[in-house]
Each structure stands twice: as structure tokens, then as C-alpha cells.
Design an enzyme around this catalytic site. Structure first.
Site, PDB file in Angstrom:
ATOM      1  N   THR A 149      36.854 -27.099   1.070  1.00 38.57           N
ATOM      2  CA  THR A 149      36.588 -25.885   1.852  1.00 38.57           C
ATOM      3  C   THR A 149      35.265 -26.074   2.564  1.00 38.57           C
ATOM      4  OG1 THR A 149      37.723 -24.566   0.175  1.00 38.57           O
ATOM      5  CG2 THR A 149      36.304 -23.384   1.730  1.00 38.57           C
ATOM      6  N   LYS A 224      41.372 -20.183   5.330  1.00 45.62           N
ATOM      7  CA  LYS A 224      40.746 -20.172   3.998  1.00 45.62           C
ATOM      8  C   LYS A 224      39.580 -19.167   3.966  1.00 45.62           C
ATOM      9  CE  LYS A 224      39.287 -21.676  -0.091  1.00 45.62           C
ATOM     10  NZ  LYS A 224      39.907 -21.883  -1.346  1.00 45.62           N
ATOM     11  N   LYS A 292      28.968 -20.788  -1.264  1.00 43.58           N
ATOM     12  CA  LYS A 292      29.119 -21.740  -0.155  1.00 43.58           C
ATOM     13  C   LYS A 292      30.215 -21.265   0.806  1.00 43.58           C
ATOM     14  CE  LYS A 292      31.885 -25.049  -0.785  1.00 43.58           C
ATOM     15  NZ  LYS A 292      33.295 -25.314  -0.516  1.00 43.58           N
TER      16      LYS A 292
HETATM   17  P1  NAP Z   1      33.849 -30.333  -8.303  1.00 40.87           P
HETATM   18  O1  NAP Z   1      34.607 -30.242  -9.569  1.00 40.87           O
HETATM   19  O2  NAP Z   1      32.396 -30.009  -8.314  1.00 40.87           O
HETATM   20  O3  NAP Z   1      34.058 -31.819  -7.712  1.00 40.87           O
HETATM   21  C1  NAP Z   1      33.471 -32.216  -6.507  1.00 40.87           C
HETATM   22  C2  NAP Z   1      33.877 -33.628  -6.225  1.00 40.87           C
HETATM   23  O4  NAP Z   1      33.315 -34.047  -4.981  1.00 40.87           O
HETATM   24  C3  NAP Z   1      33.386 -34.630  -7.282  1.00 40.87           C
HETATM   25  O5  NAP Z   1      34.347 -35.642  -7.387  1.00 40.87           O
HETATM   26  C4  NAP Z   1      32.091 -35.139  -6.649  1.00 40.87           C
HETATM   27  O6  NAP Z   1      31.733 -36.426  -7.111  1.00 40.87           O
HETATM   28  C5  NAP Z   1      32.505 -35.220  -5.203  1.00 40.87           C
HETATM   29  N1  NAP Z   1      31.374 -35.153  -4.274  1.00 40.87           N
HETATM   30  C6  NAP Z   1      30.587 -34.090  -3.997  1.00 40.87           C
HETATM   31  N2  NAP Z   1      29.665 -34.413  -3.077  1.00 40.87           N
HETATM   32  C7  NAP Z   1      29.883 -35.708  -2.753  1.00 40.87           C
HETATM   33  C8  NAP Z   1      29.263 -36.608  -1.861  1.00 40.87           C
HETATM   34  N3  NAP Z   1      28.227 -36.233  -1.090  1.00 40.87           N
HETATM   35  N4  NAP Z   1      29.743 -37.863  -1.784  1.00 40.87           N
HETATM   36  C9  NAP Z   1      30.790 -38.261  -2.553  1.00 40.87           C
HETATM   37  N5  NAP Z   1      31.420 -37.456  -3.423  1.00 40.87           N
HETATM   38  C10 NAP Z   1      30.966 -36.188  -3.527  1.00 40.87           C
HETATM   39  O7  NAP Z   1      34.503 -29.411  -7.165  1.00 40.87           O
HETATM   40  P2  NAP Z   1      35.985 -28.832  -7.066  1.00 40.87           P
HETATM   41  O8  NAP Z   1      36.046 -27.582  -7.848  1.00 40.87           O
HETATM   42  O9  NAP Z   1      36.958 -29.905  -7.322  1.00 40.87           O
HETATM   43  O10 NAP Z   1      36.004 -28.411  -5.517  1.00 40.87           O
HETATM   44  C11 NAP Z   1      36.171 -29.363  -4.491  1.00 40.87           C
HETATM   45  C12 NAP Z   1      36.407 -28.626  -3.173  1.00 40.87           C
HETATM   46  O11 NAP Z   1      37.567 -27.795  -3.307  1.00 40.87           O
HETATM   47  C13 NAP Z   1      35.265 -27.714  -2.744  1.00 40.87           C
HETATM   48  O12 NAP Z   1      35.140 -27.706  -1.344  1.00 40.87           O
HETATM   49  C14 NAP Z   1      35.720 -26.342  -3.257  1.00 40.87           C
HETATM   50  O13 NAP Z   1      35.151 -25.275  -2.529  1.00 40.87           O
HETATM   51  C15 NAP Z   1      37.212 -26.453  -3.034  1.00 40.87           C
HETATM   52  N6  NAP Z   1      38.031 -25.572  -3.894  1.00 40.87           N
HETATM   53  C16 NAP Z   1      37.806 -25.502  -5.237  1.00 40.87           C
HETATM   54  C17 NAP Z   1      38.604 -24.659  -6.011  1.00 40.87           C
HETATM   55  C18 NAP Z   1      38.400 -24.532  -7.504  1.00 40.87           C
HETATM   56  O14 NAP Z   1      39.021 -23.652  -8.130  1.00 40.87           O
HETATM   57  N7  NAP Z   1      37.578 -25.380  -8.140  1.00 40.87           N
HETATM   58  C19 NAP Z   1      39.633 -23.927  -5.431  1.00 40.87           C
HETATM   59  C20 NAP Z   1      39.863 -24.048  -4.076  1.00 40.87           C
HETATM   60  C21 NAP Z   1      39.055 -24.881  -3.314  1.00 40.87           C
HETATM   61  P3  NAP Z   1      30.942 -36.587  -8.517  1.00 40.87           P
HETATM   62  O15 NAP Z   1      31.993 -36.628  -9.588  1.00 40.87           O
HETATM   63  O16 NAP Z   1      30.226 -37.876  -8.380  1.00 40.87           O
HETATM   64  O17 NAP Z   1      30.016 -35.404  -8.634  1.00 40.87           O
END
Ligand code: NAP
Length: 341
Positions: A149, A224, A292
Site C-alpha cells: 500500500t 485502497k 502510513k
Molecule cells: P511487514 O510484516 O512489516 O513486512 C514488511 C516486509 O517488507 C518485510 O519482508 C521487510 O523486510 C520488507 N521491507 C520493508 N522495507 C524494505 C526495504 N526498504 N527494502 C527491502 N525490503 C523491505 O509488513 P506487512 O504487514 O507484510 O505489510 C506489507 C505491505 O502490505 C504494506 O504496504 C502494508 O501496508 C500492506 N498491507 C498489510 C496488511 C496487513 O494486515 N499486515 C494488510 C493489507 C496491506 P525485513 O523482513 O527485512 O524487515
């Protein structure tokens, strides 16, 4: 880059297509009309497999990549923290530990479809267009799908960078949370060209129960934003209603049973009502991610001229909760500000 799942028929067809100077990626499935809900059920039976790179194995990306591998596609993963990629390969790649790449570029070089699910604007720009970014390493005809997102501006930037080298780009943020990702039942809102959407649909259906093309680049992210604006208001209303009920001494089980069948019903009420009453806030979508997302909404509203008065108030409440150390609580933690216990 090595094989996790070997799709023999696909590989033979691809080799033949490359020898003929053609590229078969776009024959996954016949295109459907723009805006229609595509694929009510998951596409586990596609018999044309693709070579996939998945970047970012967080709460969402890890299970999403797992569903793509389970559908039979050949998946190479990249994660900034390598241990997560190793764990993913051990779980989904037959335990041979050889299907994760050291950089986004290395994962993407040979891929038909590259997906990312990382964090905020700078993170997507880094994995897609940074020094070891995926898009410059991709070959013409391949497709990049960003499931993070982020802003519509970043989506359009990626689309422009892709177009320069013949790479199709889709912004495809998801909704449905950790449970939706784990069950492969996410809603996917997609912006990008119709032919790229049609070509990539079988891959998105691996993790999406509802995959809808909204229009050109950036419109998936705008959809979104609407989703997040609606959630913010619903959750504040639900928090106030439940706190009111607790203060009044109502039986909250009976209350939720009654009103979740009426006009006040919502996904949040059905899935979070009970846990909000129990002060449980560990359900995947961290409120810092919501801050965010709302920041992105405000930036877009500024651009379009829309006003978001209620959303601004709720965003302030999320800032308060984050400052109090609750940033990793899920978004239903809004009720914390109201509860006496
Ligand atoms: P998360 O658990 O914090 O995971 C983030 C992932 O992105 C990790 O694999 C992290 O790597 C990687 N990452 C972050 N910054 C990076 C960078 N600069 N370079 C390389 N890798 C990077 O987040 P998430 O919950 O999966 O969410 C991911 C996305 O989906 C976000 O945009 C969020 O808003 C969206 N989203 C999330 C949900 C939810 O329920 N969680 C629902 C809908 C949408 P590391 O492992 O090394 O930290």
C-alpha cells in the site's frame, strides 16, 4: 536462480517460444472486461506455470508467496532479512534452501512476473528501482506487480519506469489482513493496462478471492485509500459503541449477537467486536501501517481537493496510540483510548 516447482510443460513451451523469438507470458488466460470481479475462486488449476519472483516476506508477503508456489508456479524469493527467505524456502521450497536470491535484481532477472509486498513509498522505490532494484533487471514482456500500500504517485512512477523497458506494471494493493493472506482470500485492487492485468490475473488469483481492475496506473492505490478511509470511520464508531456498552454494563456477547445482524453490522464488528471487548489487539495490521496509509490518503486528497474531516480526527487518535507505544497493535486498538480498563 533455481527451481522450487518444476513446471515441465511450461518450460518446454517457453523454451520453444524463446527460440521462435516470441514470448508466451500473456497466454495465461483470456482477458476479462475492465472493472469486473475476476475469479471468484482461487486459480489452483492453471496449467500454464510462470517463473515468479516475490520480494518481501512479511506478514502478508510470506503467505502470499506460499500460495503462488502451492499453485505450481516456480517461485524465487527475496527478503531483506535473509533468515525469513531461508525459512520460506524450507517451508515451501522442499527444504533444499536454494530458491532465495540475494537482491531484488537477482530474483527478477529471469522472472515472468515479479511481485513486491514491502512497506512504504521509499521501500517500494528501493526494491523496484534502487541500486539492486528489480525493474531495471527485468526483461521486456515481463510484469511487475506491487502489492504494497503506497501512494498513487509511486505507482505511476513505477509504471513509467516499466514502460521505458517494456515491462508491464500493476499497482495491486490488497485488503483482508493477515488472515486473508494466510487463507488466500485477499481482495486485490488493481491499476494498470488491461492486457497486463489479464496476463497477470492467474498469479493474483493464487492469493486473491476478489481481483478487480480499477483502471490505469495508480487507480488500484486510490481504491485502497477509499478502503482505509472507510475502515478508519467504522472502527472509531465501533470503539465508541462498544465502550458505551461496557460503561452501561450491557452483556456485550448478547449485544454483538443482536446488532451484528442489523444495519450496524460491519466486517470489523463481526471479526473484531469480541476481541476489542477483551482488549486483544494482535491481529496483523499494525496501526503504524494505518498511519502510513492515512498519510497517503491525505496527500492524495490534497491533490484531488477532497476533504477528509473525520479521517483527520481518527488519524490523530492513531498518532496518540503510536506515541504511547501501541504502534504494533492492530487498527482496532482505537478503543484503548476510551476504555477505563
Ligand atoms: P511487514 O510484516 O512489516 O513486512 C514488511 C516486509 O517488507 C518485510 O519482508 C521487510 O523486510 C520488507 N521491507 C520493508 N522495507 C524494505 C526495504 N526498504 N527494502 C527491502 N525490503 C523491505 O509488513 P506487512 O504487514 O507484510 O505489510 C506489507 C505491505 O502490505 C504494506 O504496504 C502494508 O501496508 C500492506 N498491507 C498489510 C496488511 C496487513 O494486515 N499486515 C494488510 C493489507 C496491506 P525485513 O523482513 O527485512 O524487515
Amino acid at each position: 536462480m533455481r527451481t522450487v516447482k518444476f513446471a515441465h510443460r511450461y518450460c518446454l513451451r517457453r523454451r520453444r517460444a524463446h527460440m521462435m523469438g516470441t514470448y508466451i507470458r500473456t497466454d495465461f488466460r483470456t482477458p476479462g472486461p475492465a472493472g469486473r470481479i475476476q475469479g471468484a475462486s482461487n486459480n489452483r488449476d492453471s496449467n500454464i506455470m510462470a517463473k515468479i519472483a516475490f520480494l518481501g516476506l512479511g506478514v502478508m508477503g510470506y503467505p502470499m508467496a506460499g500460495h503462488i508456489a502451492a499453485a505450481g508456479h516456480e517461485v524465487t524469493v527475496y527478503n531483506r532479512t535473509g533468515a525469513k527467505a531461508e525459512a520460506w524456502v524450507a517451508q515451501h521450497g522442499g527444504g533444499n534452501g536454494d530458491a532465495h536470491a540475494a537482491t531484488p535484481a537477482a530474483a527478477a532477472t529471469d522472472a515472468d512476473v515479479v511481485l513486491s509486498c514491502v512497506g512504504d513509498d521509499p521501500d517500494v522505490l528501493e526494491v523496484a528501482l534502487g541500486a539492486d532494484g528489480a525493474i531495471p533487471a527485468m526483461r521486456a514482456g515481463a510484469i511487475y506487480i506491487d502489492n504494497s500500500t503506497v501512494s498513487a504517485e509511486v505507482a505511476r512512477k513505477l509504471a513509467a519506469a516499466g514502460a521505458e523497458r517494456g515491462v508491464g506494471v500493476l499497482d495491486a494493493p490488497v485488503s483482508g489482513g493477515q488472515a486473508g493472506a494466510e487463507n488466500g482470500k485477499l481482495t486485490v485492487m488493481v491499476g494498470g493496462a488491461e492486457d497486463h492485468f489479464a496476463a497477470a490475473l492467474p498469479v493474483m488469483e493464487c492469493y486473491g478471492a476478489r481481483v478487480v481492475r480499477m483502471g490505469e496506473a495508480g487507480t488500484g492505490q486510490q481504491a485502497k485509500m477509499v478502503n482505509q478511509i472507510c475502515i478508519a470511520g467504522v472502527l472509531q464508531g465501533l470503539s465508541e459503541g462498544l465502550n458505551f456498552a461496557i460503561e452501561a454494563g450491557l452483556d456485550t456477547d448478547a449485544l454483538l449477537e443482536a446488532i451484528s445482524g442489523g444495519a450496524a453490522q460491519s466486517w470489523q464488528m463481526v471479526n473484531r467486536g469480541q476481541t476489542m471487548v477483551r482488549n486483544e489487539f494482535d491481529f496483523g495490521f499494525a496501526l503504524d501501517w494505518m498511519r502510513k496509509d492515512l498519510r497517503i490518503c491525505f496527500e492524495e486528497a490534497e491533490r484531488t481537493g477532497a476533504t477528509l474531516p473525520m479521517t483527520e480526527i481518527v488519524a490523530g487518535y492513531y498518532d496518540e496510540l503510536s506515541a504511547a507505544g501501541h504502534g504494533r497493535n492492530d487498527t482496532s486498538a482505537l478503543i484503548r483510548r476510551l476504555r477505563k480498563s
